[in-house]
Design a protein around this motif. Structure first.
Motif, PDB file in Angstrom:
ATOM      1  N   THR A  41       7.974 -18.438   0.644  1.00  0.00           N
ATOM      2  CA  THR A  41       7.085 -19.079   1.621  1.00  0.00           C
ATOM      3  C   THR A  41       5.877 -18.186   1.888  1.00  0.00           C
ATOM      4  O   THR A  41       4.822 -18.666   2.276  1.00  0.00           O
ATOM      5  N   GLY A  42       6.032 -16.895   1.691  1.00  0.00           N
ATOM      6  CA  GLY A  42       4.908 -15.959   1.738  1.00  0.00           C
ATOM      7  C   GLY A  42       4.916 -15.152   0.451  1.00  0.00           C
ATOM      8  O   GLY A  42       5.776 -15.362  -0.401  1.00  0.00           O
ATOM      9  N   VAL A  43       3.941 -14.247   0.316  1.00  0.00           N
ATOM     10  CA  VAL A  43       3.933 -13.371  -0.855  1.00  0.00           C
ATOM     11  C   VAL A  43       3.821 -11.922  -0.374  1.00  0.00           C
ATOM     12  O   VAL A  43       2.889 -11.579   0.353  1.00  0.00           O
ATOM     13  N   GLY A  44       4.799 -11.105  -0.752  1.00  0.00           N
ATOM     14  CA  GLY A  44       4.782  -9.703  -0.348  1.00  0.00           C
ATOM     15  C   GLY A  44       5.084  -8.810  -1.538  1.00  0.00           C
ATOM     16  O   GLY A  44       5.402  -9.295  -2.627  1.00  0.00           O
ATOM     17  N   GLY A  45       5.008  -7.525  -1.314  1.00  0.00           N
ATOM     18  CA  GLY A  45       5.311  -6.596  -2.397  1.00  0.00           C
ATOM     19  C   GLY A  45       5.646  -5.229  -1.849  1.00  0.00           C
ATOM     20  O   GLY A  45       5.284  -4.887  -0.719  1.00  0.00           O
ATOM     21  N   GLY A  46       6.389  -4.467  -2.647  1.00  0.00           N
ATOM     22  CA  GLY A  46       6.743  -3.113  -2.243  1.00  0.00           C
ATOM     23  C   GLY A  46       6.734  -2.188  -3.446  1.00  0.00           C
ATOM     24  O   GLY A  46       7.097  -2.590  -4.549  1.00  0.00           O
ATOM     25  N   VAL A  47       6.302  -0.954  -3.211  1.00  0.00           N
ATOM     26  CA  VAL A  47       6.229   0.040  -4.277  1.00  0.00           C
ATOM     27  C   VAL A  47       7.317   1.081  -4.052  1.00  0.00           C
ATOM     28  O   VAL A  47       7.450   1.608  -2.945  1.00  0.00           O
ATOM     29  N   VAL A  48       8.083   1.360  -5.104  1.00  0.00           N
ATOM     30  CA  VAL A  48       9.103   2.406  -5.021  1.00  0.00           C
ATOM     31  C   VAL A  48       8.806   3.441  -6.112  1.00  0.00           C
ATOM     32  O   VAL A  48       8.628   3.087  -7.275  1.00  0.00           O
ATOM     33  N   VAL A  49       8.716   4.684  -5.702  1.00  0.00           N
ATOM     34  CA  VAL A  49       8.467   5.771  -6.653  1.00  0.00           C
ATOM     35  C   VAL A  49       9.591   6.787  -6.521  1.00  0.00           C
ATOM     36  O   VAL A  49       9.879   7.264  -5.407  1.00  0.00           O
ATOM     37  N   ASN A  50      10.210   7.109  -7.634  1.00  0.00           N
ATOM     38  CA  ASN A  50      11.344   8.050  -7.636  1.00  0.00           C
ATOM     39  C   ASN A  50      12.398   7.686  -6.582  1.00  0.00           C
ATOM     40  O   ASN A  50      12.940   8.556  -5.897  1.00  0.00           O
ATOM     41  N   GLY A  51      12.642   6.404  -6.429  1.00  0.00           N
ATOM     42  CA  GLY A  51      13.697   5.954  -5.523  1.00  0.00           C
ATOM     43  C   GLY A  51      13.305   5.862  -4.058  1.00  0.00           C
ATOM     44  O   GLY A  51      14.137   5.544  -3.210  1.00  0.00           O
ATOM     45  N   HIS A  52      12.021   6.124  -3.762  1.00  0.00           N
ATOM     46  CA  HIS A  52      11.586   6.050  -2.365  1.00  0.00           C
ATOM     47  C   HIS A  52      10.448   5.054  -2.197  1.00  0.00           C
ATOM     48  O   HIS A  52       9.551   4.979  -3.032  1.00  0.00           O
ATOM     49  N   SER A  53      10.489   4.352  -1.088  1.00  0.00           N
ATOM     50  CA  SER A  53       9.462   3.373  -0.803  1.00  0.00           C
ATOM     51  C   SER A  53       8.160   4.079  -0.405  1.00  0.00           C
ATOM     52  O   SER A  53       8.165   5.028   0.363  1.00  0.00           O
ATOM     53  N   ILE A  54       7.040   3.602  -0.976  1.00  0.00           N
ATOM     54  CA  ILE A  54       5.725   4.173  -0.646  1.00  0.00           C
ATOM     55  C   ILE A  54       5.050   3.212   0.329  1.00  0.00           C
ATOM     56  O   ILE A  54       4.554   2.160  -0.052  1.00  0.00           O
ATOM     57  N   ASN A  55       5.061   3.583   1.570  1.00  0.00           N
ATOM     58  CA  ASN A  55       4.573   2.671   2.602  1.00  0.00           C
ATOM     59  C   ASN A  55       3.069   2.818   2.843  1.00  0.00           C
ATOM     60  O   ASN A  55       2.402   1.890   3.304  1.00  0.00           O
ATOM     61  N   GLY A  56       2.531   4.005   2.563  1.00  0.00           N
ATOM     62  CA  GLY A  56       1.088   4.214   2.681  1.00  0.00           C
ATOM     63  C   GLY A  56       0.625   4.701   4.041  1.00  0.00           C
ATOM     64  O   GLY A  56       1.377   4.694   5.011  1.00  0.00           O
ATOM     65  N   LEU A  57      -0.636   5.094   4.079  1.00  0.00           N
ATOM     66  CA  LEU A  57      -1.249   5.646   5.295  1.00  0.00           C
ATOM     67  C   LEU A  57      -1.227   4.645   6.443  1.00  0.00           C
ATOM     68  O   LEU A  57      -1.062   5.002   7.601  1.00  0.00           O
ATOM     69  N   GLN A  58      -1.429   3.376   6.099  1.00  0.00           N
ATOM     70  CA  GLN A  58      -1.568   2.349   7.143  1.00  0.00           C
ATOM     71  C   GLN A  58      -0.433   1.322   7.125  1.00  0.00           C
ATOM     72  O   GLN A  58      -0.554   0.236   7.676  1.00  0.00           O
TER      73      GLN A  58
END
Ligand SMILES: [Zn+2]
Length: 304
Positions: free
Chosen positions: A144-161
């Motif tokens: 119903t929406g579109v989202g995404g997530g980045v995982v690097v070396n097993g950890h989520s990269i949430n970012g500065l903001q």
């Protein structure tokens, strides 16, 4: 007390679910339970429901929680400490993390549901099973929406903001309508289930649900359905190429109702090949494995 246990909570619109996993290495489910959020009763009630849930989990294991990961609709603004970008509007602007920590006395790690999805599929799901050496994973939810997530070396990269991975609000195409985020033509306004249904309605003059559009396309007699599927796969490739050119992930996992359509993995991938900055495309695009459980499992891995 067992410090190796992982505690996860998935806060959805209508339900809140909790899980305790044995350990990061051995993610066996020790306990799992869910409550209704009864969100119509407002913010304080949602917080109380979460407290009740944690209480039940603590009773089961016989010790107090110290660290809990929680998937939320929306993200925690790292500067303000308040929830933003949420479709559960009673959470917006509220200091959810602090309120829960004050009330429950455990540390809370909050991230959005797409990040939890990506994390779960990486640590416990299809990536662990089929691509155990993957370092960079991009998890996508198209529903119903579109989202995404980045995982690097097993950890989520949430970012500065706290907007890391949010490809759903990249600009994609003028055909996309005004988005709740205030912009026009976002990926979400083109590739979400409701947007594709609207596209079909615009070109055909009749309404069909996504599943029906897909089956009509397979039936071969509804040209509008085929046109909608072509629109979807061609723009999927265009939208995801932006991410591939930046991250070049080892694998992309696509979840959600739209992600369930097989054409994403054939025609959609062909389209990506055209747009990506390379003379071939090695990137595997795969379906997830954990189904609805990904949210709460991924939450358990937050901060681990
Ligand atoms: Zn948007």
């Amino acid at each position: 007390m067992n410090n190796k246990n992982l505690w996860g909570i998935d806060l959805g619109g209508t339900k809140v679910e909790g899980v305790i996993l044995k350990s990061a290495e051995e993610p066996e489910v020790l306990f799992r339970t869910r409550f209704s959020t009864e969100r119509e009763k407002g913010y304080d009630h949602i917080v109380n429901q979460i407290q009740k849930l944690v209480g039940k989990m603590e009773t089961f294991v016989g010790y107090k929680a110290t660290s809990i990961g929680m998937g939320t609709p929306g993200a925690l603004d790292p500067k303000l400490g308040t929830i933003k970008n949420s479709n559960s509007t009673s959470l917006i602007g509220r200091t959810l993390k602090k309120d829960l920590e004050d009330l429950i006395g455990a540390e809370f790690h909050l991230e959005n549901d797409a990040n939890c999805f990506a994390l779960a599929e990486t640590r416990m799901g299809i990536v662990k099973e089929k691509f155990p050496d993957a370092k960079v994973v991009f998890g996508v939810i198209m529903g119903t929406g579109v989202g995404g997530g980045v995982v690097v070396n097993g950890h989520s990269i949430n970012g500065l903001q706290s907007i890391g991975g949010e490809w759903g609000h990249n600009f994609l195409d003028e055909s996309g309508e005004l988005c709740y985020c205030g912009k026009v033509g976002c990926v979400e306004q083109v590739l979400s289930g409701p947007s594709l249904e609207k596209y079909y309605e615009t070109i055909s003059g009749s309404k069909k649900e996504m599943k029906e559009i897909y089956s009509s396309h397979l039936g071969g007699k509804d040209n509008f359905a085929t046109q909608t599927m072509n629109h979807m796969t061609s723009l999927f490739g265009k939208a995801i190429s932006v991410v591939v050119n930046i991250l070049d992930p080892d694998v992309i996992v696509v979840g959600g109702g739209v992600g369930n359509i097989d054409l994403i993995y054939t025609d959609g991938r062909e389209s990506l090949r055209k747009y990506v900055f390379n003379n071939r495309l090695d990137t595997p695009i795969v379906k997830p494995k954990l189904g609805d459980s990904a949210g709460v499992f991924g939450a358990a891995y937050l901060g681990k």
